[in-house]
Design an enzyme around this catalytic site. Structure first.
Site, mmCIF file in Angstrom:
data_model
loop_
_atom_site.group_PDB
_atom_site.id
_atom_site.type_symbol
_atom_site.label_atom_id
_atom_site.label_comp_id
_atom_site.label_asym_id
_atom_site.label_seq_id
_atom_site.Cartn_x
_atom_site.Cartn_y
_atom_site.Cartn_z
ATOM 1 N N ASP A 89 99.383 60.467 74.644
ATOM 2 C CA ASP A 89 98.241 60.111 73.803
ATOM 3 C C ASP A 89 97.131 61.113 74.110
ATOM 4 O OD1 ASP A 89 99.700 57.902 73.091
ATOM 5 O OD2 ASP A 89 98.203 56.433 73.725
ATOM 6 N N HIS A 146 105.318 61.908 78.811
ATOM 7 C CA HIS A 146 106.708 61.631 78.464
ATOM 8 C C HIS A 146 107.391 62.886 77.931
ATOM 9 C CE1 HIS A 146 106.324 57.121 78.698
ATOM 10 N NE2 HIS A 146 105.045 57.502 78.695
ATOM 11 N N SER A 252 93.684 64.823 82.211
ATOM 12 C CA SER A 252 93.603 66.273 82.135
ATOM 13 C C SER A 252 94.224 66.786 80.854
ATOM 14 C CB SER A 252 94.267 66.908 83.356
ATOM 15 O OG SER A 252 93.936 68.267 83.429
#
Length: 289
Positions: A89, A146, A252
């Site tokens: 995200d 992921h 980050s």
């Protein structure tokens, strides 16, 4: 004001500050921890209805909250064979071709893919003529990373460096930002050629973790560390599309590098500043060679 903010980053003891924040974030301080989490949720308008544990008091430390899991199925993975998915995200910072070993950072700024990869010459050659994508994770975002496609881990490199902020303002003003900051480079072998997942540290990012090695940063000293992994046999580490591969403690940026001709086109709506949601279509892949 922007110049002042950037100048302060050069002056601040960024590593010391990050270590201090890391200790505070790991502390299990009961009601103080819960109060800090509640403030953070309100300040950044975080949607806790998506979290597997939606109540702030369920988290023993701020790190537990920041690396929170999502409810099962809340981010469905696009399983189409030739679709690469968003790994996180966040928001796309930049994306495009790797030209003569150069990666676009922001207007007027490029940096070297060789430097990004820790001066690993053979690794950089594998991505020449390919594509890159840089995704920024804001404090409000889900901070687990992921796999965009299925891959088998072949190499990991820890590269020491600075800890500048990686927000859009800093990206516009600090030359070579992502190749200057501390980072972990994971290279996977896929049906579409090599894939590099570069996890870039930042100010107050206490550590970077991977699912196969745990906490990677910061180790003792200032040297580059490299680990190589078997790609066949019982000890091979293979992760499916959508599997968690790592996480940031306090957020980050992820830079992805793709081999030449791996990507046909980026998916509709994938462009600079576009919001990303893990598991949604990121790029259309060419057929495996």
């Amino acid at each position: 004001m922007d110049k002042v903010k950037i100048a302060l980053q050069y002056m601040l003891p960024k590593h010391l500050l990050s270590r201090l924040v890391g200790k505070l974030a790991a502390a299990e301080a009961g009601t103080l921890t819960t109060a800090a989490i509640k403030w953070f949720i309100k300040q950044y308008k975080i949607d806790m209805s998506e979290a597997a544990q939606s109540e702030p008091q369920a988290y023993k430390s701020f790190n537990d909250f920041f690396t929170r899991a999502l409810k099962p199925g809340i981010r469905p993975i696009n399983q189409h064979t030739n679709i690469m998915v968003h790994p996180v995200d966040g928001a796309v910072s930049q994306l495009g071709p790797i030209k003569e070993g150069r990666i676009f950072q922001a207007k007027g700024h490029h940096y070297s893919s060789l430097t990004l990869l820790g001066d690993q010459v053979q690794d950089a050659k594998r991505f020449e003529g390919g594509d890159f994508a840089t995704i920024y994770l804001a404090p409000k975002d889900y901070h687990r990373i992921h796999m965009p496609i299925k891959g088998t881990l072949s190499k990991m490199t820890y590269v020491p460096g600075e800890l500048f902020s990686v927000n859009p303002l800093t990206a516009r003003h600090v030359p070579g930002l992502f190749a200057r900051n501390e980072r972990v480079v994971a290279i996977f072998e896929t049906e579409h050629g090599p894939l590099a997942m570069v996890l870039v540290g930042a100010t107050i990012v206490a550590s970077i973790e991977t699912v196969w090695a745990g906490t990677i940063t910061p180790p003792t000293g200032k040297q580059v560390f490299t680990w190589e992994y078997p790609t066949v046999g019982p000890d091979a580490i293979t992760l499916d599309k959508g599997d968690e591969m790592g996480r940031f403690k306090l957020g980050s940026t992820v830079v992805m590098l793709f081999a030449k001709d791996a990507i046909d086109t980026f998916a509709e709506g994938v462009e600079a500043e576009a919001v990303t949601r893990m598991g949604q279509a990121f790029a259309n892949l060419n057929n495996p060679k």
